[in-house]
Design a protein around this motif. Sequence first.
Motif, short mmCIF file in Angstrom:
data_model
loop_
_atom_site.label_atom_id
_atom_site.label_comp_id
_atom_site.label_asym_id
_atom_site.label_seq_id
_atom_site.Cartn_x
_atom_site.Cartn_y
_atom_site.Cartn_z
N UNK A 230 0.73 -1.10 0.23
CA UNK A 230 -0.11 0.06 0.14
C UNK A 230 0.81 1.79 -0.15
N UNK A 231 2.07 1.17 0.70
CA UNK A 231 3.02 2.97 0.98
C UNK A 231 3.27 2.12 -1.21
N UNK A 232 3.77 1.32 -2.31
CA UNK A 232 4.07 1.83 -2.91
C UNK A 232 2.86 2.41 -3.67
N UNK A 233 2.00 1.93 -3.80
CA UNK A 233 0.54 2.59 -4.07
C UNK A 233 0.45 3.55 -3.65
N UNK A 234 0.75 4.24 -3.26
CA UNK A 234 0.65 5.85 -2.53
C UNK A 234 1.95 6.73 -3.20
N UNK A 235 2.99 5.97 -2.74
CA UNK A 235 3.94 6.47 -3.76
C UNK A 235 3.71 6.98 -5.09
N UNK A 236 3.43 5.80 -6.11
CA UNK A 236 2.88 5.95 -7.00
C UNK A 236 1.81 6.80 -7.66
N UNK A 237 1.09 7.24 -5.95
CA UNK A 237 -0.08 8.52 -6.84
C UNK A 237 1.06 9.77 -7.01
N UNK A 238 1.21 9.77 -5.65
CA UNK A 238 2.48 10.79 -5.21
C UNK A 238 3.14 10.96 -6.67
N UNK A 239 3.91 10.10 -7.02
CA UNK A 239 4.57 10.47 -8.01
C UNK A 239 3.77 10.79 -9.42
N UNK A 240 2.61 10.07 -9.47
CA UNK A 240 1.26 10.60 -10.87
C UNK A 240 0.93 12.52 -10.16
N UNK A 241 0.78 12.76 -8.91
CA UNK A 241 0.11 14.01 -8.62
C UNK A 241 1.27 15.02 -9.31
N UNK A 242 3.01 14.38 -8.84
CA UNK A 242 3.16 15.57 -8.74
C UNK A 242 3.72 16.73 -10.08
N UNK A 243 3.10 15.59 -11.56
CA UNK A 243 3.35 15.89 -12.94
C UNK A 243 1.72 15.91 -13.28
N UNK A 244 1.01 16.32 -12.24
CA UNK A 244 -0.32 16.04 -12.43
C UNK A 244 -0.99 15.57 -13.41
N UNK A 245 -1.04 14.37 -13.16
CA UNK A 245 -2.11 13.71 -14.19
C UNK A 245 -2.80 12.66 -12.91
N UNK A 246 -3.82 12.02 -13.51
CA UNK A 246 -5.01 11.52 -12.29
C UNK A 246 -4.99 10.06 -12.09
N UNK A 247 -5.40 9.64 -11.03
CA UNK A 247 -4.75 8.46 -10.26
C UNK A 247 -6.35 6.97 -11.24
N UNK A 248 -6.26 7.42 -12.20
CA UNK A 248 -6.73 6.70 -13.44
C UNK A 248 -6.76 6.85 -15.01
N UNK A 249 -5.89 6.12 -15.21
CA UNK A 249 -6.37 5.98 -17.02
C UNK A 249 -7.16 7.07 -18.22
N UNK A 250 -7.17 8.46 -18.39
CA UNK A 250 -7.76 8.52 -19.22
C UNK A 250 -8.17 7.53 -20.49
N UNK A 251 -9.49 7.70 -20.91
CA UNK A 251 -10.15 7.04 -22.31
C UNK A 251 -9.22 6.66 -22.93
N UNK A 252 -8.91 8.40 -23.45
CA UNK A 252 -8.24 8.58 -24.33
C UNK A 252 -6.64 9.35 -24.55
N UNK A 253 -5.75 9.33 -25.18
CA UNK A 253 -4.70 10.29 -25.30
C UNK A 253 -4.18 11.06 -26.45
N UNK A 254 -3.98 12.01 -26.17
CA UNK A 254 -3.23 12.54 -27.70
C UNK A 254 -2.52 11.86 -28.87
N UNK A 255 -2.20 11.48 -29.99
CA UNK A 255 -1.35 11.03 -30.85
C UNK A 255 -0.08 11.51 -30.39
N UNK A 256 0.51 10.38 -29.90
CA UNK A 256 2.23 11.44 -29.77
C UNK A 256 2.65 12.27 -30.71
#
Length: 522
Positions: A230-256
Amino acid sequence: MAKETAPPVVKVTPLDPVEPPREMAQVPAWSADDLQYFLHGSISAEIIPENVLRAFVRTYPDLFPTKDLTHLGLIPDAKFGWPIGVSRREVPHFGGLSSIGVNCAACHVAEFQPLGGGPSVRVLGNASHFDAEAFYGAIVAATFRTADAGNMKRFLSAYLLECDAAEGPKAQALLETKWKEQEEKINMVLISNPGGSRDIAPGNLHFLAPGSLMLDNRLLATADLPAFVELMLKLFHNMRTSFHFPDKAPDKLPPPSGPGRNDAFGLLSATLLGIPAPYAPVKYGVLWNLENRPWVHWDGNTRLPIGRNLLASLGLGAPLIEKKGSVDFPGLLRHTELTEKMQPPKFPWSIDAELVKRGEAHFQAQCAKCHTGPETDARLFAPADVGTSPTRAESFIKTQADGFNALLAGLEIEGYTPPKDPPMRATGKYLAPSLQGVWARAPYLHNGSVRTMQELLTLPADRAKSQHRGSKIYDPDQMGFTDEGPYVLDATAPQNANTGHDYGTGLTAEQKRELIEYLKTL
């Protein structure tokens, strides 16, 4: 679990100086320590603990094909241990672990390998081959994958190897035993809290105690493995939050966008302002002669250097909680001041003096009107007048400029004084840049859709409909990189269009050769 109501204090590790290489000619006012700071100094954008990244590399080779990240177009630096443009520091919201991220040099240092052989040439301040979207995308994908039980087990095995290589098989056997003993509870944690966001408000960071994320054979003997997962999952949340990415993957991403390009303002608008914008990728800009440019970026939308870099820092990984930014402001200010002192690079190979003499007349007739003189608003041109893709110019609108102005006016960062005048604007136009160092600015146009100068001097209808991106092999005669690399740019897509800018296309083949030779002298 306690919540952080304010960003953590940032500590920056001093960097070892390096011997000054030949690119110091671009930065005569810098010391060797300044160069090292530009190459590896932190802008507070570290987003992943080093051992977590190394474990991801072991666990997901499809996401991380190389251990040293050079598959992303970065330049190796064996002495530092990570490529140029990667910084390192201990990050409080990652449990104090040594972590890495990127800085200005990741996008603004490139190497040129001359076609036919010879030593490569490194240039400071131009557009690199770094695929930033692939870097962040791989890290995000790895965090989501690791919420799966099988992947978490594989990840912890790799993480244990990184944290306690000395114990080797003994530690691995103990992990296997502990996993089997506590597997049911581990699965419950992964099912109930896959995003690591339980008991935390959106946009906030979990408190992770120093040392809590360490794992070795000794600690494993008495470890509560479900709690550690669970600590690892919280770390992953902190990582995503630090660059403002949600904790659920979006349905569609822009093209690369591919190497050397991204849609920076589109991403910043969406993540920092909550304002979606049309997908409008552009080539990374150049940093030389910034002190002579009152407004920067392709559309001349920004005039506050430190504001520009604050947005970059916050967008790339410095946490922002309400108005409080976790930024080492003196360090970021040093980066900003260093980039203001860069000079354009000199062409490093032979130049035909006779061709240059004849080429100057073509430059004056075809290029000088728009590309010489002070870089004032007189050099802003509507896309319709130039004929290039209007997507980027039209995508940054007054609503976004007002939003960024309000953000920069309200930011609370120790040492930072908000500007008195609005630092951003929407022009709806493109700025015609000065052409010093133009040989090193390939590919051309704001979206990087024209591979070489030779092709830019070709009628738009005859330009290639696609090109590969990512090659470091440079053709001095064509003035551009070879048509190689992992990414294919589709110039038929509106945002990638290589239309317009037909100046000089009416010259003869010999006159074009003369003009290109002259451009090498700028």
